[in-house]
Design a protein around this motif. Sequence first.
Motif, PDB file in Angstrom:
ATOM      1  N   GLU A 132      -5.255   5.049  16.108  1.00 25.74           N
ATOM      2  CA  GLU A 132      -5.633   6.329  15.490  1.00 25.74           C
ATOM      3  C   GLU A 132      -7.074   6.720  15.822  1.00 25.74           C
ATOM      4  OE1 GLU A 132      -4.935   5.761  11.304  1.00 25.74           O
ATOM      5  OE2 GLU A 132      -2.764   5.936  11.541  1.00 25.74           O
ATOM      6  N   GLN A 177      -6.527  -2.386  11.767  1.00 22.55           N
ATOM      7  CA  GLN A 177      -5.805  -2.275  10.494  1.00 22.55           C
ATOM      8  C   GLN A 177      -5.160  -3.640  10.286  1.00 22.55           C
ATOM      9  OE1 GLN A 177      -2.188   0.022  10.469  1.00 22.55           O
ATOM     10  NE2 GLN A 177      -2.710   1.032   8.538  1.00 22.55           N
ATOM     11  N   MET A 185     -10.460   1.565   2.167  1.00 25.65           N
ATOM     12  CA  MET A 185      -9.732   0.352   2.547  1.00 25.65           C
ATOM     13  C   MET A 185     -10.602  -0.596   3.362  1.00 25.65           C
ATOM     14  SD  MET A 185      -6.348   2.498   3.528  1.00 25.65           S
ATOM     15  CE  MET A 185      -5.174   1.262   4.041  1.00 25.65           C
ATOM     16  N   HIS A 225      -9.778   5.492   4.635  1.00 25.61           N
ATOM     17  CA  HIS A 225     -10.082   4.340   5.493  1.00 25.61           C
ATOM     18  C   HIS A 225     -11.320   3.598   4.984  1.00 25.61           C
ATOM     19  CE1 HIS A 225      -7.605   5.877   9.196  1.00 25.61           C
ATOM     20  NE2 HIS A 225      -6.867   5.588   8.142  1.00 25.61           N
ATOM     21  N   TRP A 279      -8.538  -1.998   6.350  1.00 34.06           N
ATOM     22  CA  TRP A 279      -9.141  -1.771   7.663  1.00 34.06           C
ATOM     23  C   TRP A 279     -10.304  -2.745   7.772  1.00 34.06           C
ATOM     24  CZ3 TRP A 279      -7.331   1.316  11.552  1.00 34.06           C
ATOM     25  CH2 TRP A 279      -6.289   2.204  11.207  1.00 34.06           C
ATOM     26  N   ARG A 283      -3.064  13.374  14.383  1.00 31.03           N
ATOM     27  CA  ARG A 283      -2.021  12.836  13.501  1.00 31.03           C
ATOM     28  C   ARG A 283      -0.912  13.871  13.505  1.00 31.03           C
ATOM     29  NH1 ARG A 283      -4.165   8.935   9.975  1.00 31.03           N
ATOM     30  NH2 ARG A 283      -2.242   9.149   8.817  1.00 31.03           N
ATOM     31  N   MET A 318       0.829  -1.193   0.000  1.00 38.74           N
ATOM     32  CA  MET A 318       0.000   0.000   0.000  1.00 38.74           C
ATOM     33  C   MET A 318       0.875   1.258   0.000  1.00 38.74           C
ATOM     34  SD  MET A 318      -1.232   2.478   2.436  1.00 38.74           S
ATOM     35  CE  MET A 318      -1.747   1.952   4.045  1.00 38.74           C
ATOM     36  N   TRP A 373       0.518   4.977   1.153  1.00 39.03           N
ATOM     37  CA  TRP A 373      -0.354   5.859   1.938  1.00 39.03           C
ATOM     38  C   TRP A 373      -0.394   7.252   1.300  1.00 39.03           C
ATOM     39  CZ3 TRP A 373      -4.354   6.073   4.674  1.00 39.03           C
ATOM     40  CH2 TRP A 373      -4.630   7.171   5.517  1.00 39.03           C
TER      41      TRP A 373
END
Length: 559
Positions: A450, A360, A522, A519, A369, A290, A165, A167
């Motif tokens: 997260e 995740q 995913m 997210h 996810w 973050r 992946m 990001w």
Amino acid sequence: TSNKTGHHFHKWEVAYMYWSPDGVENVVMGINGQFPGPTIRARAGDIVHVQLTNKLHTEGVVIHWHGIRQKGTPWADGTASISQCVINPGETFDYRFTVDRAGTYFYHGHYGMQRSAGLYGALIVDVAEGEKEPFHYDGEFDLLLSDWWHQSVHHQEVGLSSKPMRWIGEPQALLVNGRGQYGCSMAAHYGNSSLSQCNITGNEQWAPYILHVDPNKTYRIRIASTTALASLNLAIGNHKMTVVEADGNYLQPFETNDLDIYSGESYSVLLTTNQDSSQNYWISLGVRGREPQTPPALTILNYRTTSASRLPLSPPPVTPRWDDYAHSKAFSNKIKALDHKSIPKPSPTYHRRIVLLNTQNKMNGYTKWSINNVSLSLPATPYLGSIRFGLQNAFDQTKPPEGFPGHYDIMKPPVNSNTTTGNGVYMLGYYSTVDVILQNANVLKENVSEIHPWHLHGHDFWLLGYGEGKFTKSDEKKLNLKNPPYRNTAVIFPYGWTALRFVADNPGVWAFHCHIEPHLHMGMGVVFAEGVQHVAKIPKEAVSCGVTGKKFMTGSHLG
Ligand SMILES: O=C1O[C@H]([C@@H](O)CO)C(O)=C1O
């Protein structure tokens, strides 16, 4: 006063166009040549009718009306593969729905990552004629917050679904009403910035949206976040705010110096212009949750008694540190429902409790996810049609899991990191009361968990509370059954849980998902359905694809 139902007709065309949201020319998904799209303004009880034509050359499109419950019109919820077939290039779809409650809402694309591409706008509902808001204000501003990447969403989507992946990283800019500044800062001249001072005339597409106010007045500032990723904190130099609304529901007013807002949420705050009226003040938005690589978004509160181009005397207010979760939790815990006729009291008990573990995971080398170890991959045929007409080959008929193994250690990366994909549906008893416990956990990397803001379609829920660690039976007594806020979006904090309760009283099929767009892409979501047999008169266009489309061609009737 009249009680006539207002009817708001809008003809919209969605198309890519050149735009410069942050000073760097790019391509955005606009509506009728505008970015963000036009603001819809209606009164509670009115009918909004958007006739949407897809002018994209090679992509389908849908629009979701975020916070509107779509009672009686579940096909107008605008979720690809869930409530409708995508609108193909050249096609037109009629979204017709009632806005049944005053509040601050927005709309956005809900197909692939089209929200990140810039497909969004504000939707404001005023109280019905003759009704009054439970607070007073002299003027109003609407701030729609978003984040912006220079890389196209197509590039991002490919990266997220590649092996390994790739990001998307942090945004290049934060936008207020579609305006931000990349590579320069309006506040560089105070020192401590590596950026140069922005040179802005005010006519640029990326010039800040300035709030012009008169002294000694009270303003309602509506703030909604449609960010793809960023959690934000908003602060205004020298001024306090009184928070009065969240997600279209009134709150017990409380005062704050700064406001956290997660993607999918909306707030109204009241601001009294009681400071030195010979000065202007910064409005600053910083990243939360973050480690930021994006400078704060800045704009100006301009007292009309001075020039709007005069920069404030002191530097922008510093928003809380990104990892100051104690600050965020303290803020979240201040949010309580106002005792008001428009807000139902929470059901004291529940019929069914679903626990959703957020992890995740890896799947054959891809990053996903998962919810209870199932990563959502949407079917080709929208559920609304396939469930209504009993077409069982359209999606997984196995029931998705109600919980996760008791020995799972949420403080550690997943042990069995090989997840599964699926598109099964949680079938909810019509009119049953459902509790959902959202359980956060450690991601693939050690010592990381997260923030995820979860958004429910078709309903509001009572947000019963937050807690640390794994939810246990003994946490039940911590739940707020007295005045929980009634909302459509709730955050889960790192390594914590969040408890919600709602009544499954809206016939339809409804997404419930993390509002962080990569997210969801995913797999971070689930699907709820209730009372679908009560859904009548589904417009043909909503289900003319996949197996429901084939059903049509054989001449069967609908509804
Ligand atoms: O889904 C995500 O992936 C990255 C990181 O975990 C791996 O690069 C990140 O920060 C997310 O939120």
